[in-house]
Design a protein around this motif. Sequence first.
Motif, PDB file in Angstrom:
ATOM      1  N   ASN A   1      -2.557   1.083   6.103  1.00 42.41           N
ATOM      2  CA  ASN A   1      -1.952   2.471   6.421  1.00 42.41           C
ATOM      3  C   ASN A   1      -0.896   2.511   4.970  1.00 42.41           C
ATOM      4  OD1 ASN A   1      -3.187   3.643   8.339  1.00 42.41           O
ATOM      5  ND2 ASN A   1      -1.613   2.923  10.049  1.00 42.41           N
ATOM      6  N   ALA A   2      -0.240   3.600   4.685  1.00 45.93           N
ATOM      7  CA  ALA A   2       0.993   3.628   3.812  1.00 45.93           C
ATOM      8  C   ALA A   2       1.991   2.856   4.381  1.00 45.93           C
ATOM      9  CB  ALA A   2       1.224   4.977   3.147  1.00 45.93           C
TER      10      ALA A   2
ATOM     11  N   ILE B   1      -3.327  -0.764  -8.256  1.00 51.19           N
ATOM     12  CA  ILE B   1      -4.776  -0.522  -8.448  1.00 51.19           C
ATOM     13  C   ILE B   1      -4.592   0.893  -7.513  1.00 51.19           C
ATOM     14  CG2 ILE B   1      -6.993  -1.308  -7.280  1.00 51.19           C
ATOM     15  CD1 ILE B   1      -5.904  -3.227  -9.111  1.00 51.19           C
ATOM     16  N   ASN B   2      -5.167   1.619  -8.493  1.00 50.00           N
ATOM     17  CA  ASN B   2      -5.435   3.071  -7.880  1.00 50.00           C
ATOM     18  C   ASN B   2      -6.596   3.437  -6.886  1.00 50.00           C
ATOM     19  OD1 ASN B   2      -3.159   4.191  -9.499  1.00 50.00           O
ATOM     20  ND2 ASN B   2      -4.475   4.094 -11.563  1.00 50.00           N
ATOM     21  N   ASN B   3      -6.433   4.268  -6.076  1.00 51.23           N
ATOM     22  CA  ASN B   3      -7.412   4.855  -4.987  1.00 51.23           C
ATOM     23  C   ASN B   3      -8.108   3.615  -4.522  1.00 51.23           C
ATOM     24  OD1 ASN B   3      -7.224   7.557  -5.592  1.00 51.23           O
ATOM     25  ND2 ASN B   3      -8.133   7.044  -7.756  1.00 51.23           N
TER      26      ASN B   3
ATOM     27  N   PHE C   1       0.850  -1.197  -0.142  1.00 47.51           N
ATOM     28  CA  PHE C   1      -0.087   0.093  -0.091  1.00 47.51           C
ATOM     29  C   PHE C   1       0.905   1.390  -0.049  1.00 47.51           C
ATOM     30  CE2 PHE C   1      -2.560  -3.233   1.920  1.00 47.51           C
ATOM     31  CZ  PHE C   1      -3.555  -3.341   1.387  1.00 47.51           C
ATOM     32  N   ILE C   2       0.629   2.341  -1.047  1.00 48.96           N
ATOM     33  CA  ILE C   2       1.583   3.360  -0.863  1.00 48.96           C
ATOM     34  C   ILE C   2       0.679   4.577  -1.129  1.00 48.96           C
ATOM     35  CG2 ILE C   2       3.139   2.250  -2.298  1.00 48.96           C
ATOM     36  CD1 ILE C   2       2.241   3.479  -4.871  1.00 48.96           C
ATOM     37  N   ASP C   3       1.101   5.551  -0.826  1.00 41.61           N
ATOM     38  CA  ASP C   3       0.378   7.080  -0.337  1.00 41.61           C
ATOM     39  C   ASP C   3       0.293   7.498  -2.021  1.00 41.61           C
ATOM     40  OD1 ASP C   3      -0.624   9.465  -0.255  1.00 41.61           O
ATOM     41  OD2 ASP C   3       0.525   9.798   1.494  1.00 41.61           O
ATOM     42  N   ASN C   4      -1.110   7.618  -2.481  1.00 46.24           N
ATOM     43  CA  ASN C   4      -1.264   8.225  -3.763  1.00 46.24           C
ATOM     44  C   ASN C   4      -1.201   9.740  -3.767  1.00 46.24           C
ATOM     45  OD1 ASN C   4      -3.633   8.900  -2.891  1.00 46.24           O
ATOM     46  ND2 ASN C   4      -4.866   7.574  -4.138  1.00 46.24           N
ATOM     47  N   GLY C   5      -0.926  10.483  -2.755  1.00 49.49           N
ATOM     48  CA  GLY C   5      -0.595  11.843  -2.891  1.00 49.49           C
ATOM     49  C   GLY C   5      -2.083  12.809  -2.841  1.00 49.49           C
ATOM     50  N   SER C   6      -3.244  11.983  -2.949  1.00 57.83           N
ATOM     51  CA  SER C   6      -4.267  12.604  -2.830  1.00 57.83           C
ATOM     52  C   SER C   6      -5.212  12.120  -1.808  1.00 57.83           C
ATOM     53  CB  SER C   6      -5.077  12.206  -4.255  1.00 57.83           C
ATOM     54  OG  SER C   6      -4.433  12.507  -5.505  1.00 57.83           O
ATOM     55  N   GLY C   7      -4.687  11.800  -0.591  1.00 58.32           N
ATOM     56  CA  GLY C   7      -5.243  11.389   0.645  1.00 58.32           C
ATOM     57  C   GLY C   7      -5.847  10.002   0.612  1.00 58.32           C
TER      58      GLY C   7
END
Length: 401
Positions: free
Chosen positions: A273-274, A250-252, A227-233
Amino acid sequence: MRISTAQMFNQNVSSLNRSQTQTSKLMDQLSSGKQVNTAGDDPVAAIGIDNLNQQNSLIQQFQKNIDYANKHLSLAESQLGDAESLSMSIRDRMLAAVNGTYTADERQGFADELRSSLAELQAIANSQDESGNYLFAGAKSDTQPFAFDNSGNMVYSGDSGVRTALVAAGIAMPTNIAGDAAFMKAPNAMGDFSVNYSAAQTGEFSVNSTTISDPASYVPGDYSFSFIDNGSGGLDVQVFDSASSLVTTINNFDPTNPISFNGIDVSVDGSPNAGDSFSIAPQDSVSIFDTVQQTIDLFENGDEINTPAGKAQLAQLLNNFDSGVDQIRIGRSQAGTSLSSLDSYSDNHADTKLVNSSALSVLQDLDYASAVTEYQKQQLATNAVSSLFSKVGSVSLFDYL
């Protein structure tokens, strides 16, 4: 009409022989209690008697087979019942350890109890009958079926063979429950893959299911998820294969929708969590022994059980353990169903044998009153013939000259 002396003697001798033969036949019947002792007594009845005797002999062999199957299935059903009861005790210990207030020493106590129960469960699975044959070894009844290897994994040395016994014409019933079916091949509660959580997990999440949703596009292998932070919350999920090559992203990430790729669906519950990750490996069945051993390892691994990863792993172990208990219940149910069927076949054979015995009685049992009366009549006739013959035989013309 003139009768020569020779004719007179021959007729009287023949009459005496017939009378003696009939008397001898009656004596045989009276001594045996049967009206048909040879096929010559009554050919039609003799055929019926022979057929009925053959049926009764076959029924007797069926009953012996039923007794054998009954004895072994009853023993197997009893042992599986003990395994089920012991499993409930093990589950109580697993649930009790979920309490995060226990110290490491207390959790070690739980682990020691589980290890003792695991040895007891193994002893049940290695049960033997009165002849020393292993109940749950399949067709390899002379081989001890269950043993742990050096890595702590349970190894099954039996096979999936089911021994049968002929209990009726064309009907073969099982006389054993194979050990792999009862203890080793419980369906994986997660689906088609096992899950391994990362010790660095910080988010409160767990995997609900891992299934092959599209066999046509399924690509076998181990997979890992990050799981990675996509920068958009939000979070994106990266899926890697066993060679650490990126398979898809898999986005969002939305936990209400499964992660789908290569014909596989992975459902996640909770809030990762990220930086969190987990991996999956193909596994469609689990062993109740390995599940308990993995629980022991978890209890003995410090405070891991109180971490998000430890809690998620324990939840998976509990689900797999329940699946293992259900598998034991299925084996016990199969034994019980077979025992019920054996009782029905036994009752049917008893009824058939009773009908055959009644028919045999009609065909061959002697009516003593009639036979004794006939014997007395025959004796009287024989004595009369003999007396008359002696008197007629002594008459001479010279006595009257």
